[in-house]
Design a protein around this motif. Structure first.
Motif, short mmCIF file in Angstrom:
data_model
loop_
_atom_site.label_atom_id
_atom_site.label_comp_id
_atom_site.label_asym_id
_atom_site.label_seq_id
_atom_site.Cartn_x
_atom_site.Cartn_y
_atom_site.Cartn_z
N UNK A 296 44.06 45.67 41.95
CA UNK A 296 43.54 44.45 41.32
C UNK A 296 42.54 43.79 42.27
N UNK A 297 41.29 43.72 41.84
CA UNK A 297 40.25 43.04 42.61
C UNK A 297 40.36 41.56 42.23
N UNK A 298 41.20 40.84 42.96
CA UNK A 298 41.66 39.52 42.53
C UNK A 298 40.86 38.33 42.99
N UNK A 299 39.80 38.49 43.74
CA UNK A 299 38.96 37.41 44.24
C UNK A 299 39.71 36.45 45.15
N UNK A 300 40.67 35.70 44.61
CA UNK A 300 41.29 34.63 45.38
C UNK A 300 42.80 34.83 45.49
N UNK A 301 43.32 34.65 46.69
CA UNK A 301 44.74 34.71 46.98
C UNK A 301 45.37 33.38 46.58
N UNK A 302 46.48 33.42 45.87
CA UNK A 302 47.13 32.17 45.46
C UNK A 302 47.68 31.37 46.65
N UNK B 126 41.67 40.51 47.93
CA UNK B 126 41.13 39.16 47.76
C UNK B 126 40.18 38.82 48.90
N UNK B 127 39.48 37.71 48.73
CA UNK B 127 38.59 37.23 49.78
C UNK B 127 39.40 36.74 50.97
N UNK B 128 38.92 37.05 52.16
CA UNK B 128 39.58 36.59 53.39
C UNK B 128 39.40 35.07 53.52
N UNK B 129 40.36 34.45 54.11
CA UNK B 129 40.29 33.02 54.42
C UNK B 129 40.98 32.79 55.76
N UNK C 89 30.92 37.29 50.78
CA UNK C 89 31.25 38.48 51.58
C UNK C 89 32.20 39.39 50.79
N UNK C 90 33.16 38.81 50.10
CA UNK C 90 34.07 39.57 49.26
C UNK C 90 33.30 40.36 48.20
N UNK C 91 32.41 39.67 47.49
CA UNK C 91 31.63 40.33 46.44
C UNK C 91 30.77 41.46 47.02
N UNK C 92 30.20 41.23 48.20
CA UNK C 92 29.34 42.24 48.82
C UNK C 92 30.12 43.49 49.21
N UNK C 93 31.39 43.34 49.56
CA UNK C 93 32.20 44.48 50.00
C UNK C 93 32.92 45.21 48.86
N UNK C 94 32.96 44.64 47.67
CA UNK C 94 33.69 45.27 46.58
C UNK C 94 33.23 46.69 46.26
N UNK C 95 31.92 46.97 46.21
CA UNK C 95 31.54 48.36 45.92
C UNK C 95 32.17 49.36 46.91
N UNK C 96 32.19 49.03 48.18
CA UNK C 96 32.79 49.93 49.18
C UNK C 96 34.29 50.09 48.95
N UNK C 97 34.97 49.01 48.58
CA UNK C 97 36.41 49.07 48.30
C UNK C 97 36.68 49.99 47.11
N UNK C 98 35.88 49.85 46.08
CA UNK C 98 36.07 50.66 44.86
C UNK C 98 35.80 52.14 45.14
#
Length: 122
Positions: free
Chosen positions: A5-11, A41-44, A76-85
């Protein structure tokens, strides 16, 4: 079934919204039914890889010290998603399903074009 799951944000991220809480609840229920779920998710600041309610969380990108920290971490999260996929498709234990969470400032990166893994958008 293995689900990525490419979830963007951690709850658990301070200030996160209801979408991330909903995602955790859905994923928790999938795990309870025998599925394996990993959320990226995006790092924080203070983010730690963890397993919570059987759901694995992994953070990518940057999360500290550059301008608007929240916005920077999402970009940064969005930029790295292609590599993750692409990497997920090459794993020996590749996912059976990829879930792309629609996210601002655009709705989708169209990650389904980067993989043969069945993909759904949420």
């Amino acid at each position: 079934m293995r689900i990525l799951h490419l979830g963007l944000e951690d709850h658990r991220r301070p200030g996160s919204g209801g979408g991330s809480a909903r995602n955790h609840e859905v994923n928790r229920r999938l795990v309870a039914r025998g599925h394996e779920v990993e959320v990226v998710t995006a790092r924080y600041r203070g983010a730690q890889a963890r397993c919570e309610d059987g759901v694995a969380y992994r953070h990518i990108g940057i999360g500290i010290g550059i301008g608007n920290e929240y916005f920077t971490s999402l970009l940064a999260y969005q930029a790295l998603l292609p590599a993750v996929v692409i990497a997920a498709g090459a794993r020996a234990q590749r996912p059976d399903l990829l879930v792309e969470e629609f996210a601002p400032p655009w709705s989708s990166l169209g990650v389904n074009r980067l993989t043969s893994i069945p993909t759904i958008g949420s």
